[in-house]
Motif scaffolding. Structure first.
Motif: not given
Length: 270
Positions: A40-42, A67-72, A82-84, A173-175
């Protein structure tokens, strides 16, 4: 005659625990709810074509760890907080209930226990509180810990870890499951990987943990996966599968004669 600890080195000094779908079962459904919020955020915040969102969400997760790391990595700009807040802040946390069995197991373990999660600090605090485990860990390594340059800094919801050990500024992003993230966590926790056990529900994370030199336990499975030393159907099965966590403390105790005068050492927590 008094029983005191010997000076010999224990087999394990630290236990690293993933949190989501490890400390509680995946069947609760938080994982699916989280994915729905990400999609939904995407769709609504990044305005990605609706037909592309599910495929893109999964592919970015597989390629970048989250997914967040990929979007960045693709260049999408958005505020991490905001994402979190959108992805985790809207989760059905009421599904999580206090787990006294796990609490008692954790408190009975003599080793340091640290949470190692890709999630943000607020989510970690919420989950641990709901499970009744907020005082069972000596530290939390989370999104902000591994990414201090893009977060609020190297802080933990349980205890502030040594700030001198959090200088792992990354251009991305490191994860988990990156080995770099796991090695950074090992450095931040200041542990010897050969004397540390890593618990996680992700096959990819377990493989990377083993590559980084950790002892590894896959949680939520009855059979071993590549890189796993142990497999647990449930986190509640720790004592049956890894009795050495407790046995080593008993084996390192032996009766010796205490001198008449004993100096008392007080360890003050930060």
């Amino acid at each position: 005659m008094e029983v005191v600890g010997r000076s010999s080195e224990a087999m394990y000094e630290c236990l690293l625990f993933d949190m989501d779908d490890t400390l509680y079962p995946m069947s609760l459904g938080l994982n699916l709810a989280c994915r729905k919020n990400i999609e939904e955020f995407m769709l609504y915040h990044l305005h990605i074509e609706e037909s592309e969102v599910p495929r893109m969400c999964l592919e970015l997760y597989r390629e970048h760890g989250t997914t967040m790391a990929g979007l960045k990595a693709l260049g999408y700009e958005f505020d991490n907080d905001d994402f979190h807040a959108y992805v985790h802040g809207r989760l059905p946390y009421e599904l999580l209930k206090p787990d006294p069995i796990l609490r008692n197991l954790l408190l009975s373990m003599p080793q340091r226990k640290i949470i190692f999660t890709n999630a943000d600090e607020a989510h970690a605090a919420q989950v641990l509180s709901r499970l009744g485990l907020e005082d069972c860990f000596q530290g939390v390594i989370c999104f902000e810990t591994l990414n201090p340059s893009v977060g609020l800094g190297p802080v933990s919801s349980i205890e502030r870890l040594d700030e001198e050990q959090t200088e792992h500024v990354q251009t991305k992003i490191l994860c988990k499951p990156s080995i770099q993230a796991i090695e950074a966590a090992i450095a931040i926790a200041n542990v010897d990987p050969k004397r540390t056990i890593f618990f996680d529900d992700s096959v990819r994370n377990i493989a990377s943990g083993k590559a980084a030199g950790l002892h590894t336990v896959i949680v939520g499975r009855s059979t071993l996966v590549p890189g796993a030393d142990y497999a647990l159907n449930s986190i509640h099965n720790i004592r049956e599968s890894l009795p050495e966590i407790w046995e080593e403390e008993e084996e390192h105790l032996q009766p010796i004669i205490q001198p008449t005068a004993v100096e008392t050492v007080v360890l003050a927590s930060a």
